[in-house]
Design a protein around this motif. Sequence first.
Motif, short mmCIF file in Angstrom:
data_model
loop_
_atom_site.label_atom_id
_atom_site.label_comp_id
_atom_site.label_asym_id
_atom_site.label_seq_id
_atom_site.Cartn_x
_atom_site.Cartn_y
_atom_site.Cartn_z
N LYS A 124 5.45 0.54 -1.67
CA LYS A 124 5.27 1.28 -0.40
C LYS A 124 4.21 0.66 0.51
O LYS A 124 4.13 1.00 1.69
CB LYS A 124 4.89 2.75 -0.69
N LEU A 125 3.37 -0.20 -0.05
CA LEU A 125 2.32 -0.85 0.74
C LEU A 125 2.54 -2.36 0.76
O LEU A 125 2.80 -2.96 -0.29
CB LEU A 125 0.94 -0.57 0.15
N GLN A 175 6.04 1.38 3.83
CA GLN A 175 5.66 2.36 4.87
C GLN A 175 4.29 2.10 5.48
O GLN A 175 3.94 2.65 6.52
CB GLN A 175 5.68 3.77 4.27
N GLY A 176 3.49 1.30 4.79
CA GLY A 176 2.15 0.98 5.29
C GLY A 176 1.92 -0.52 5.18
O GLY A 176 2.17 -1.10 4.13
#
Lengths: 205, 205
Positions: B147-148, B171-172
């Motif tokens: 997700k990072l 997402q980041g």
Amino acid sequence: MKKRDIPKETVNRLPLYLRCFERLLEEGEYTVTSEALSRRLNLNSYLVRKDLSRFGDFGTRGVGYKTRKLAEKLRAILHVNRKWKVGIGGIGNVGFALMTYSGFDREVFDIAVAFDKDPELIGKEVNGVIIEDEQELTRRVKEESVKLGIIAVPPAEAQKVAEKMVKGGIQGLLNFAPTQLDLPEDVRLTHMFFTKELETLAYYL
Amino acid sequence: MKKRDIPKETVNRLPLYLRCFERLLEEGEYTVTSEALSRRLNLNSYLVRKDLSRFGDFGTRGVGYKTRKLAEKLRAILHVNRKWKVGIGGIGNVGFALMTYSGFDREVFDIAVAFDKDPELIGKEVNGVIIEDEQELTRRVKEESVKLGIIAVPPAEAQKVAEKMVKGGIQGLLNFAPTQLDLPEDVRLTHMFFTKELETLAYYL
């Protein structure tokens, strides 16, 4: 204008404004409204107007700010209309990455001296700079009038290397070592903790 | 508590508070006043109280904040009481430095996948992670539920690699390439421009 009058948070945003004005100039945009600016920077437009008003009012109602004039003004305020010599302590992976980093404008931030204690590294050249013995740090930094320093040594050595830099006349330090440093109050210190940025991202996920 | 309610500037300070509470715990300090906290962090004590009050009032008048309780609370708020898989795009000097950086808590931020397009690098192992082909990035990031992401490719390739990451579900993003990125609004993006930090330091010299 006294430095003390400008809040730290505003100072932290100045490089972002400068980057934005420079980008607008590249795109051939010679004026920009505070609304357009705030959208680009993802900041509140009231905040943008307040920040920029601190440095003299360059906005004209209905027209906006003159990008070239404000970029020049910001470069002068940030003292980046001149060259600063930068010294790096520790040429491990982080130090090496910084010496070869393409994002620095060498006309502004010139990595002039680099130090390590490893005999295998001393004397080697990286991007035009010869790595010198850490024992010479204080003397060489003084000799070259280096005012900005980067700490890229392991955490356990960071305090010692930072002290050597300050003793040599360095007034601003960027610390990449994941540890706190205890330095005289008049030395400016910024920590680059990559973890902090990842934590802030994780907050939003 | 809704995320939207917390100002970005406050969120940016949370990792600093957390680091400070963790340090206090290491030093055996189980309570801390907002004044002591503000001195340590070089922040206004009113600001400190206001920031921390947003997350529930853990301070007791005359005694202060309970460091352990607040550290736990902040870890939960920042979502760093769990493991996050991190993917790195670009294993040049910066990417390599990050893969070997000692400051990450691997129990929180686990560099799980790394990518490059250079055939000389693909298949090599760095700090326990095997560098994979950039062409596999989207598929592998999805497969591993990463997700990072960290962008450490040259500026000209940053947009393309960032898009591959987002397509894979990231997402980041932490961007080390000195360039802007144009990404969907729901993707969180933080730029690590070392130049920005040096500029802020130069301002004070």
